[in-house]
Scaffold this active site. Sequence first.
Site, PDB file in Angstrom:
ATOM      1  N   ASN A  64     -10.168  -0.331  -0.881  1.00  0.00           N
ATOM      2  CA  ASN A  64      -8.717  -0.221  -0.790  1.00  0.00           C
ATOM      3  C   ASN A  64      -8.099  -0.762  -2.075  1.00  0.00           C
ATOM      4  OD1 ASN A  64      -5.996  -0.329  -0.228  1.00  0.00           O
ATOM      5  ND2 ASN A  64      -6.196  -1.502   1.664  1.00  0.00           N
ATOM      6  N   CYS A  72       0.814  -1.227   0.000  1.00  0.00           N
ATOM      7  CA  CYS A  72       0.000   0.000   0.000  1.00  0.00           C
ATOM      8  C   CYS A  72       0.843   1.271   0.000  1.00  0.00           C
ATOM      9  CB  CYS A  72      -0.954  -0.009   1.189  1.00  0.00           C
ATOM     10  SG  CYS A  72      -2.194  -1.326   1.116  1.00  0.00           S
ATOM     11  N   HIS A 127      -3.690   7.293   2.398  1.00  0.00           N
ATOM     12  CA  HIS A 127      -3.977   6.010   1.760  1.00  0.00           C
ATOM     13  C   HIS A 127      -5.375   5.541   2.131  1.00  0.00           C
ATOM     14  CE1 HIS A 127      -3.906   1.997   0.358  1.00  0.00           C
ATOM     15  NE2 HIS A 127      -3.881   1.476   1.569  1.00  0.00           N
TER      16      HIS A 127
END
Length: 337
Positions: free
Chosen positions: A294, A116, A264
Amino acid sequence: MRMGLRAKLTGTGMHVPDRVVTNFDLAKLMDTSDEWIRQRSGISERHHIREGEQPADLAYQASLRALAAAGLEPGEIDCIVLATLSPQADFPGTSFFLQDQLGTPEIPCFDLRAQCSGFVYSLAVANGLIRARQFRRVLVVGCEVHSTGIDLTTEGRDVAVLFGDGAGAVVVEANEDDEDASALLEVRLHAEGKHAKKLWIEAPGSGFTPVRINHELIDQKRHFPHMEGRFVFKHAVTRMPEVLLETLHAASLKLEEVDLFLFHQANLRINEYVAQQLQIPPEKCFNNIDRYGNCSAASIPMLLDENVRSGQIRRGDLIAMATFGSGFSWTAALLRW
């Protein structure tokens, strides 16, 4: 005052598959509900590829949009850096398939795996390549297809409901114009490998099993992601504020000088907690996790592109990015648009 050679972002783009998967759709596959998912993550829907779509297809469309925004053709790019944790093939990297689709033969390309945090890691690489004068134009892409690698049953729901498919891209170019303040000002990267197994996929791999994949590993669901959610949450809400403040300090800037914060998009509750800790007003924090879930390495460039195209980001704005992901890895970046 001469500012010297800097790297700046000149174009952004994103692309998601047209197939929308809502929380109600997932509730037909597992013991969950729209309310349960939204309360824990802030997610209402995400996009999944259809049969025949591939990661490089998403990366290609995002790249074309970024190149068009920068006023460039694919042949004017010097290098491709692609961040992903869900590669199109075990090898070669997804970047090679993207290079072929773009029709840019022989320019260097490579994948970067920092999960990520992969996009900001890739920005740091592009920044270094440009400031070292090795390249003048680097295409940086974050691309993920999670939907083909998650456990869409009740057993896997804690992880499966979080992830979506998508790609985001930016063009990073050299800037030697003293009249143009646009620049990637500062990047800070961190990792802590001792927590690698807190959020990971064990197989296929070459290190923890006698073979990369077999029926036994599949039956045990060791090819699906596993996460210790509370442990990850605790570290995310600690590390993201730390690295953000560290990066601001390195750039001799203050938190209140930032015009827009791009966190994020892993979990809306994480981002809300971080913003509350730092007393960041809601109008400076933008999220799109409710619509995309996500998308790991693609999350930050997708969020950036949406804000650029909506006019939320304007020339001269100071943008702060912060990430946290598997590894553990955490990063922050500051850029002047």
